[in-house]
Design an enzyme around this catalytic site. Structure first.
Site, PDB file in Angstrom:
ATOM      1  N   THR A   1       0.828  -1.204   0.000  1.00 47.98           N
ATOM      2  CA  THR A   1       0.000   0.000   0.000  1.00 47.98           C
ATOM      3  C   THR A   1       0.862   1.254   0.000  1.00 47.98           C
ATOM      4  O   THR A   1       0.491   2.271  -0.605  1.00 47.98           O
ATOM      5  CB  THR A   1      -0.947   0.001   1.217  1.00 47.98           C
ATOM      6  OG1 THR A   1      -1.662  -1.234   1.241  1.00 47.98           O
ATOM      7  CG2 THR A   1      -1.936   1.138   1.135  1.00 47.98           C
TER       8      THR A   1
ATOM      9  N   TYR B   1      -7.065   1.619   3.916  1.00 49.69           N
ATOM     10  CA  TYR B   1      -6.919   0.179   4.145  1.00 49.69           C
ATOM     11  C   TYR B   1      -5.511  -0.211   4.592  1.00 49.69           C
ATOM     12  O   TYR B   1      -4.575   0.558   4.495  1.00 49.69           O
ATOM     13  CB  TYR B   1      -7.398  -0.656   2.975  1.00 49.69           C
ATOM     14  CG  TYR B   1      -6.891  -0.422   1.589  1.00 49.69           C
ATOM     15  CD1 TYR B   1      -7.628  -0.895   0.509  1.00 49.69           C
ATOM     16  CD2 TYR B   1      -5.690   0.224   1.307  1.00 49.69           C
ATOM     17  CE1 TYR B   1      -7.192  -0.730  -0.795  1.00 49.69           C
ATOM     18  CE2 TYR B   1      -5.251   0.388   0.013  1.00 49.69           C
ATOM     19  CZ  TYR B   1      -5.996  -0.096  -1.033  1.00 49.69           C
ATOM     20  OH  TYR B   1      -5.543   0.073  -2.313  1.00 49.69           O
ATOM     21  N   GLU B   2      -5.428  -1.434   5.135  1.00 45.94           N
ATOM     22  CA  GLU B   2      -4.211  -1.945   5.783  1.00 45.94           C
ATOM     23  C   GLU B   2      -3.809  -1.075   6.968  1.00 45.94           C
ATOM     24  O   GLU B   2      -2.629  -0.984   7.314  1.00 45.94           O
ATOM     25  CB  GLU B   2      -3.043  -2.064   4.786  1.00 45.94           C
ATOM     26  CG  GLU B   2      -3.362  -2.720   3.472  1.00 45.94           C
ATOM     27  CD  GLU B   2      -4.158  -4.004   3.596  1.00 45.94           C
ATOM     28  OE1 GLU B   2      -4.043  -4.694   4.630  1.00 45.94           O
ATOM     29  OE2 GLU B   2      -4.930  -4.321   2.682  1.00 45.94           O
ATOM     30  N   GLY B   3      -4.778  -0.469   7.605  1.00 40.50           N
ATOM     31  CA  GLY B   3      -4.517   0.394   8.755  1.00 40.50           C
ATOM     32  C   GLY B   3      -4.464   1.847   8.329  1.00 40.50           C
ATOM     33  O   GLY B   3      -3.621   2.235   7.531  1.00 40.50           O
TER      34      GLY B   3
ATOM     35  N   GLN C   1      -1.399   3.546  11.680  1.00 37.21           N
ATOM     36  CA  GLN C   1       0.037   3.424  11.410  1.00 37.21           C
ATOM     37  C   GLN C   1       0.835   4.317  12.355  1.00 37.21           C
ATOM     38  O   GLN C   1       1.912   3.943  12.837  1.00 37.21           O
ATOM     39  CB  GLN C   1       0.338   3.816   9.960  1.00 37.21           C
ATOM     40  CG  GLN C   1      -0.381   3.007   8.911  1.00 37.21           C
ATOM     41  CD  GLN C   1      -0.056   1.531   8.947  1.00 37.21           C
ATOM     42  OE1 GLN C   1       1.056   1.133   9.285  1.00 37.21           O
ATOM     43  NE2 GLN C   1      -1.028   0.706   8.610  1.00 37.21           N
TER      44      GLN C   1
END
Length: 599
Positions: A299, A439-441, A446
């Site tokens: 990402t 997405y993906e945090g 993060q």
């Protein structure tokens, strides 16, 4: 029409001249095939595939989108055929183990190809991209039988993979998930539940889809300590490895999204679907982090992709579009007006895009080479590489997606009113880039991972691993007068980074809310300093090449100009972020919830 040209010259500059790619490959066990000639050949062919096959499908995929009917997803015209070419070219197997049917080449080489593929058509690239994480998870945590059954088909590209985490009531907080896994007498499990936002969860491009699913066993403890990980194939697999009957997992619908229309984002229903445990019971989140870390770097690459794509297209437009005269007098007197690239504000936007794209490229490929070292580098270097990677992964994911979105918006702005029109493709790039910060945090997640887990929980030791790298670089170049205007501010910011961290840590000992209040600004500050380090490294190499009289002088001079722009016009953003980091939590937390009223 928008266009894409693979930036091979810049990619080779970053990896070979700045990061020392070929010396790096010489240090890796099993990387003997990754010779300079082999790398060049792979990148040249990857560029052709990206430019000639995928780029022409990018706008078409956005316009057509994926179609859903009776549980079946049909991808846009040309997507399936492009995937078959991708498989026939051996691209899915590039960086995977030879014993599983892969080519055994380094992860970083695969990441270089992924950059080309992703920038040319992000929506399409997500189909094989999700498979890469599934492969890594099975490679590290699957049994030998699972690897032979599923991993080999994923490596060949015959099958694709997904990651199934999110549920309607639970996004980031995976401890709340409800999907159940009930044991069967034969060692398999019945998986029941609903997952949402599953990218590439259903499509017509491959013979089977291998879902990697988080679920709870009947006796599992509450929270994240009670999560297990399972393989759930779309079609059951017979003993001979062939595709059998349909499993009880179906797509209930696809989301109507802001962007990335060419990739199906699915609601997946598991109705006592047959699944198989990966790794130990109740340790699924640990195993899934293999997948999630791969996805976070992927990402981060999306941020770079949208910045690069925006820069290429808005630069071409700025050279061609005639509007007004330069304030200092006509630059193209033979024309009705000057090209807009002569105007300072247009240059500000173009240089910002260029600085984020090229600086982000250096960060991404540095991280991918750390992945190589962790996996197969010299034993004495692996721990250091893993520490650096743990720090830089959340920075890369959060910072590059934020700046990628900024660059995409600058691209639209350069076009003026035309940028708002779909024909030019710039508004698609803005829409497509927005999800990367989610997405993906999210950026906030993060940032909490960076400041809370990686930095403060290690008492700053993880941060010191990287600030020492920067310190040594500054020491080695302190007598280099040609780039003193870069080294001195970088050295000062490197010291300030540690000082700010200490101050936040002291505040957090008294009030844990200070971590959340400071985290996003801390993460962005960290990103700007990190990119400054890579721009300084690129400037050192460019200066050396110019002093040696390299024939490609214009290329290296442009690097020095862009480095100076970054330090003078972008890096000062750190001052604002530092001030906000140290402002504390009071202004955020003082107001009573009842005062957040609707007006």
């Amino acid at each position: 029409m928008p266009d894409y040209k693979a930036p091979l010259r810049d990619l080779k500059f970053v990896t070979e001249e700045v990061l020392g790619l070929h010396d790096h490959y010489a240090s890796l066990a099993g990387a003997e095939e990754a010779t300079p000639d082999m790398v060049d050949a792979i990148l040249e062919e990857g560029a052709k595939f990206a430019e000639r096959v995928l780029a022409p499908l990018n706008q078409l995929g956005d316009q057509q989108g994926c179609q859903f009917k009776d549980g079946i997803v049909t991808t846009p015209d040309g997507f399936k055929e492009a995937y078959q070419q991708y498989v026939e070219g051996g691209w899915p197997s590039l960086s995977h183990a030879e014993e599983m049917g892969g080519q055994g080449l380094p992860e970083s080489l695969g990441m270089m190809v992924t950059e080309l593929v992703a920038t040319s058509n992000w929506a399409w690239s997500m189909y094989p991209g999700l498979s890469h994480g599934a492969m890594n998870t099975l490679e590290l945590h699957g049994t030998e039988a699972q690897q032979q059954t599923y991993l080999t088909k994923l490596v060949s590209g015959e099958w694709t993979g997904t990651m199934c985490l999110t549920e309607p009531h639970c996004g980031t907080d995976l401890g709340m998930l409800k999907t159940k896994a009930t044991p069967n007498d034969d060692g398999s499990y019945r998986i029941s539940g609903t997952k949402i936002f599953i990218s590439a969860g259903e499509h017509d491009m491959a013979d089977n889809i291998v879902h990697i699913v988080l679920a709870r066993l009947p006796d599992a403890p509450a929270g994240t300590k009670g999560i297990s990980l399972f393989i759930v194939p779309k079609f059951k697999v017979a003993d001979d490895g062939s595709v059998g009957e349909r499993n009880a997992v179906h797509c209930g619908s696809i989301e109507h999204k802001m962007g990335i229309h060419g990739n199906a984002t699915c609601v997946m229903n598991f109705d006592d679907a047959e699944g198989f445990l990966i790794g130990p019971p109740n340790k699924g989140l640990n195993c899934m982090f293999t997948f999630m870390n791969t996805a976070r770097l992927g990402t981060a690459l999306q941020g770079l992709a949208h910045a690069e794509w925006a820069y290429q297209n808005s630069l071409a437009y700025a050279k061609d579009r005639l509007q007004m005269r330069a304030l200092s007098g006509p630059k193209a007197p033979e024309k009705a007006a000057d090209p807009i690239i002569v105007h300072p504000d247009v240059r500000r936007m173009l240089l910002t895009q260029k600085a984020f794209a090229e600086g982000g490229r250096a960060l991404i490929h540095y991280c991918s080479m750390l992945v190589d070292t962790v996996k197969s580098g010299p034993e004495e270097e692996r721990e250091q590489a893993e520490t650096l990677l743990s720090l830089l992964t959340p920075i890369a994911k959060a910072f590059l997606t934020e700046t990628g979105f900024e660059a995409a918006n600058h691209g639209l702005q350069v076009y003026g009113g035309h940028g708002y029109i779909a024909d030019w493709g710039m508004e698609q790039n803005v829409r497509d880039s927005r999800i990367a910060m989610l997405y993906e945090g999210t950026t906030g997640i993060q940032a909490l991972d960076l400041l809370g887990r990686k930095v403060l929980m290690s008492q700053g030791e993880t941060l010191k691993a990287f600030t020492k790298v920067i310190h040594k670089f500054c020491q080695a170049n302190e007598d280099n007068d040609a780039i003193a205007h870069l080294i001195k501010p970088l050295n000062a910011l490197n010291k300030e980074w540690g000082e700010i961290t200490m101050q936040v840590g002291m505040k957090a000992m008294k009030d844990r809310e200070e971590v959340g209040a400071a985290s996003v600004d801390y993460c962005m500050y960290s990103g700007y300093v990190t990119l400054a380090y890579f721009w300084a490294r690129m400037a050192v190499v460019a200066q050396q090449k110019l002093e040696q009289g390299d024939a490609d002088a214009a290329f290296y001079q442009a690097k020095l100009h862009t480095a100076a722009f970054y330090f003078e016009r972008i890096l000062p953003r750190t001052k604002g972020h530092a001030q906000m980091v140290l402002a504390g939590a009071e202004s955020l937390m003082a107001m009573d919830e009842a005062q957040f009223f609707n007006r």
